[in-house]
Design a protein around this motif. Structure first.
Motif, PDB file in Angstrom:
ATOM      1  N   LEU A  26       0.829  -1.201   0.000  1.00  0.00           N
ATOM      2  CA  LEU A  26       0.000   0.000   0.000  1.00  0.00           C
ATOM      3  C   LEU A  26       0.866   1.254   0.000  1.00  0.00           C
ATOM      4  O   LEU A  26       0.602   2.206  -0.747  1.00  0.00           O
ATOM      5  CB  LEU A  26      -0.915   0.000   1.227  1.00  0.00           C
ATOM      6  N   ARG A  27       1.876   1.273   0.833  1.00  0.00           N
ATOM      7  CA  ARG A  27       2.737   2.461   0.907  1.00  0.00           C
ATOM      8  C   ARG A  27       3.477   2.678  -0.409  1.00  0.00           C
ATOM      9  O   ARG A  27       3.723   3.820  -0.817  1.00  0.00           O
ATOM     10  CB  ARG A  27       3.728   2.318   2.064  1.00  0.00           C
ATOM     11  N   ARG A  28       3.844   1.590  -1.087  1.00  0.00           N
ATOM     12  CA  ARG A  28       4.582   1.720  -2.341  1.00  0.00           C
ATOM     13  C   ARG A  28       3.697   2.161  -3.494  1.00  0.00           C
ATOM     14  O   ARG A  28       4.026   3.110  -4.210  1.00  0.00           O
ATOM     15  CB  ARG A  28       5.251   0.391  -2.689  1.00  0.00           C
ATOM     16  N   TRP A  29       2.567   1.468  -3.680  1.00  0.00           N
ATOM     17  CA  TRP A  29       1.756   1.674  -4.875  1.00  0.00           C
ATOM     18  C   TRP A  29       0.608   2.668  -4.674  1.00  0.00           C
ATOM     19  O   TRP A  29       0.192   3.328  -5.626  1.00  0.00           O
ATOM     20  CB  TRP A  29       1.164   0.338  -5.346  1.00  0.00           C
ATOM     21  N   TRP A  30       0.088   2.759  -3.462  1.00  0.00           N
ATOM     22  CA  TRP A  30      -1.088   3.580  -3.196  1.00  0.00           C
ATOM     23  C   TRP A  30      -0.851   4.432  -1.944  1.00  0.00           C
ATOM     24  O   TRP A  30      -1.508   4.258  -0.922  1.00  0.00           O
ATOM     25  CB  TRP A  30      -2.327   2.689  -3.028  1.00  0.00           C
ATOM     26  N   PRO A  31       0.111   5.365  -2.010  1.00  0.00           N
ATOM     27  CA  PRO A  31       0.499   6.126  -0.807  1.00  0.00           C
ATOM     28  C   PRO A  31      -0.633   6.973  -0.231  1.00  0.00           C
ATOM     29  O   PRO A  31      -0.689   7.150   0.994  1.00  0.00           O
ATOM     30  CB  PRO A  31       1.669   6.990  -1.296  1.00  0.00           C
ATOM     31  N   GLU A  32      -1.520   7.490  -1.071  1.00  0.00           N
ATOM     32  CA  GLU A  32      -2.635   8.281  -0.546  1.00  0.00           C
ATOM     33  C   GLU A  32      -3.560   7.406   0.288  1.00  0.00           C
ATOM     34  O   GLU A  32      -3.985   7.791   1.383  1.00  0.00           O
ATOM     35  CB  GLU A  32      -3.415   8.935  -1.682  1.00  0.00           C
ATOM     36  N   THR A  33      -3.855   6.210  -0.217  1.00  0.00           N
ATOM     37  CA  THR A  33      -4.687   5.272   0.532  1.00  0.00           C
ATOM     38  C   THR A  33      -3.998   4.872   1.827  1.00  0.00           C
ATOM     39  O   THR A  33      -4.639   4.781   2.887  1.00  0.00           O
ATOM     40  CB  THR A  33      -4.974   4.019  -0.314  1.00  0.00           C
ATOM     41  N   ALA A  34      -2.700   4.623   1.762  1.00  0.00           N
ATOM     42  CA  ALA A  34      -1.955   4.266   2.969  1.00  0.00           C
ATOM     43  C   ALA A  34      -2.058   5.367   4.016  1.00  0.00           C
ATOM     44  O   ALA A  34      -2.278   5.096   5.209  1.00  0.00           O
ATOM     45  CB  ALA A  34      -0.491   3.999   2.621  1.00  0.00           C
ATOM     46  N   ALA A  35      -1.921   6.620   3.592  1.00  0.00           N
ATOM     47  CA  ALA A  35      -2.015   7.739   4.529  1.00  0.00           C
ATOM     48  C   ALA A  35      -3.401   7.813   5.158  1.00  0.00           C
ATOM     49  O   ALA A  35      -3.542   8.088   6.361  1.00  0.00           O
ATOM     50  CB  ALA A  35      -1.671   9.047   3.826  1.00  0.00           C
ATOM     51  N   GLU A  36      -4.440   7.562   4.352  1.00  0.00           N
ATOM     52  CA  GLU A  36      -5.807   7.576   4.885  1.00  0.00           C
ATOM     53  C   GLU A  36      -5.994   6.482   5.927  1.00  0.00           C
ATOM     54  O   GLU A  36      -6.583   6.715   6.998  1.00  0.00           O
ATOM     55  CB  GLU A  36      -6.802   7.408   3.739  1.00  0.00           C
ATOM     56  N   GLN A  50      -6.108  -0.031  20.164  1.00  0.00           N
ATOM     57  CA  GLN A  50      -4.774  -0.122  19.564  1.00  0.00           C
ATOM     58  C   GLN A  50      -4.612  -1.380  18.713  1.00  0.00           C
ATOM     59  O   GLN A  50      -3.673  -1.468  17.914  1.00  0.00           O
ATOM     60  CB  GLN A  50      -3.704  -0.105  20.661  1.00  0.00           C
ATOM     61  N   GLU A  51      -5.531  -2.337  18.879  1.00  0.00           N
ATOM     62  CA  GLU A  51      -5.422  -3.566  18.081  1.00  0.00           C
ATOM     63  C   GLU A  51      -5.737  -3.329  16.607  1.00  0.00           C
ATOM     64  O   GLU A  51      -5.389  -4.140  15.742  1.00  0.00           O
ATOM     65  CB  GLU A  51      -6.354  -4.653  18.644  1.00  0.00           C
ATOM     66  N   VAL A  52      -6.415  -2.215  16.303  1.00  0.00           N
ATOM     67  CA  VAL A  52      -6.730  -1.897  14.914  1.00  0.00           C
ATOM     68  C   VAL A  52      -5.546  -1.108  14.347  1.00  0.00           C
ATOM     69  O   VAL A  52      -5.551   0.123  14.310  1.00  0.00           O
ATOM     70  CB  VAL A  52      -8.046  -1.102  14.792  1.00  0.00           C
ATOM     71  N   THR A  53      -4.549  -1.842  13.922  1.00  0.00           N
ATOM     72  CA  THR A  53      -3.318  -1.237  13.427  1.00  0.00           C
ATOM     73  C   THR A  53      -3.429  -0.931  11.934  1.00  0.00           C
ATOM     74  O   THR A  53      -4.349  -1.383  11.242  1.00  0.00           O
ATOM     75  CB  THR A  53      -2.143  -2.194  13.642  1.00  0.00           C
ATOM     76  N   PHE A  54      -2.468  -0.191  11.432  1.00  0.00           N
ATOM     77  CA  PHE A  54      -2.409   0.060   9.994  1.00  0.00           C
ATOM     78  C   PHE A  54      -2.280  -1.248   9.235  1.00  0.00           C
ATOM     79  O   PHE A  54      -2.909  -1.442   8.176  1.00  0.00           O
ATOM     80  CB  PHE A  54      -1.245   0.989   9.667  1.00  0.00           C
ATOM     81  N   GLU A  55      -1.477  -2.181   9.748  1.00  0.00           N
ATOM     82  CA  GLU A  55      -1.294  -3.470   9.082  1.00  0.00           C
ATOM     83  C   GLU A  55      -2.607  -4.249   9.019  1.00  0.00           C
ATOM     84  O   GLU A  55      -2.913  -4.896   8.005  1.00  0.00           O
ATOM     85  CB  GLU A  55      -0.213  -4.287   9.792  1.00  0.00           C
ATOM     86  N   TYR A  56      -3.390  -4.190  10.086  1.00  0.00           N
ATOM     87  CA  TYR A  56      -4.688  -4.869  10.099  1.00  0.00           C
ATOM     88  C   TYR A  56      -5.634  -4.241   9.077  1.00  0.00           C
ATOM     89  O   TYR A  56      -6.330  -4.946   8.333  1.00  0.00           O
ATOM     90  CB  TYR A  56      -5.280  -4.783  11.504  1.00  0.00           C
ATOM     91  N   LEU A  57      -5.649  -2.909   9.005  1.00  0.00           N
ATOM     92  CA  LEU A  57      -6.493  -2.239   8.029  1.00  0.00           C
ATOM     93  C   LEU A  57      -6.008  -2.501   6.603  1.00  0.00           C
ATOM     94  O   LEU A  57      -6.818  -2.568   5.666  1.00  0.00           O
ATOM     95  CB  LEU A  57      -6.530  -0.739   8.305  1.00  0.00           C
TER      96      LEU A  57
END
Length: 247
Positions: A26-36, A50-57
Motif C-alpha cells: 500500500l505504501r509503495r503503490w497507493w500512498p494516498e490510501t496508505a495515509a488515509e 490499539q489492536e486496529v493497526t495500519f497493518e490490520y487495516l
C-alpha cells in the motif's frame, strides 16, 4: 461479532509476515490510501482500540482478494442482489442490497460523500467497507453511473498468487469504483466528460486480484449492464434490453 467472525475465518489465518507485506505494498503503490488508513488507525488507537493497526487495516483493504484464496476457512459469502429496470419513459432505475455476513454487519451502514479540494462532489456511496478500506462497493456519480459489486465465485486462488498480484500493484477491488469516479471527475473538469460506456470500459479493463460482478446503471435509456469480471478481462456481459453475450 463482525470482526470476531472475519478474524476467525480469514485474518487469523493470514501469516504475520503477510500483514507487513500488504502494508508495504500500500505504501509503495497507493500512498494516498496508505495515509488515509494510517489516519483511521490513529483514530482507533485514540479511542482505545490499539489492536486496529495500519497493518490490520491493510489486510481489510484487500479483504475480497484474500477471501478468494486458499487460507479462507468458513468465509460465508452471499451473492448480493442487484436489479436494473427501465421505465416506459426511459429512466433507468438501479436497486441493490448487500447480503453481508455475519448478519450483524447488515446493521453497519455509512453514507459516504467524496469531494474534491474545492468542495465539489466527486461521488456518493452507501457502504461500510469505507471505514476499513477507504473504498466503496456501492456508489453513484450524478450524470454518469450508479454501480455495485457482487461476490463472484470462480476458483480458489493460492495465497501466494494473490499476494504476488498485490505486491506488483494490482488495485484492491474496493478502490476500482473510487478510482474510476475520480478519473471521470478530473476528466470532466478538463472539459472531457466521460460517457456511461467510458465508465464501463474503465471498470471492465482494470486488472483485478479476485473476480467480481459489476452491476451498473446510467443516466440515459439503455444505460445498464451486468458484467462478469475475471482477473484481466470480461467473462460475459448483459446489457439492458440487449441480452447476454460472451467476450
Amino acid at each position: 461479532p463482525v470482526f470476531r467472525e472475519h478474524n476467525a475465518t480469514l485474518f487469523d489465518r493470514l501469516p504475520v509476515a503477510d500483514f507487513h507485506r500488504l502494508a508495504a505494498s500500500l505504501r509503495r503503490w497507493w500512498p494516498e490510501t496508505a495515509a488515509e488508513l494510517e489516519g483511521i488507525a490513529a483514530q482507533f488507537a485514540a479511542a482505545g482500540h490499539q489492536e486496529v493497526t495500519f497493518e490490520y487495516l491493510a489486510a481489510w483493504h484487500y479483504f475480497h482478494e484474500l477471501a478468494h484464496t486458499d487460507i479462507a476457512q468458513g468465509v460465508s459469502p452471499r451473492e448480493c442482489s442487484g436489479i436494473l429496470v427501465q421505465t416506459l419513459g426511459g429512466s433507468v432505475l438501479h436497486g441493490a442490497n448487500m447480503d453481508q455476513s455475519p448478519s450483524a454487519a447488515r446493521n453497519l451502514t455509512l453514507r459516504v460523500r467524496v469531494v474534491d479540494s474545492h468542495g465539489a462532489t466527486v461521488f456518493d456511496g452507501v457502504d461500510w467497507y469505507t471505514l476499513l478500506s477507504t473504498g466503496v462497493s456501492r456508489a453513484v456519480r450524478r450524470g454518469l453511473a450508479s454501480v455495485q459489486e457482487n461476490w463472484r465465485r470462480t476458483k480458489v486462488r493460492p495465497l501466494r498468487q494473490t499476494m504476488a498480484d498485490i505486491e506488483s500493484g494490482v488495485i484492491s477491488q474496493m478502490m476500482v469504483y473510487r478510482r474510476a469516479f475520480m478519473g471521470a471527475h478530473d476528466s470532466a473538469a478538463a472539459g472531457k466528460p466521460w460517457s456511461f460506456d467510458d465508465f464501463l470500459a474503465n471498470v471492465s479493463s482494470t486488472q483485478l486480484a479476485a473476480p467480481f460482478y459489476i452491476v451498473a446503471g446510467g443516466p440515459n435509456a439503455g444505460d445498464g449492464a451486468v458484467i462478469a469480471r475475471d482477473l484481466r478481462s470480461v467473462d460475459g456481459i448483459s446489457r439492458l434490453g440487449q441480452g447476454d453475450h460472451k467476450d
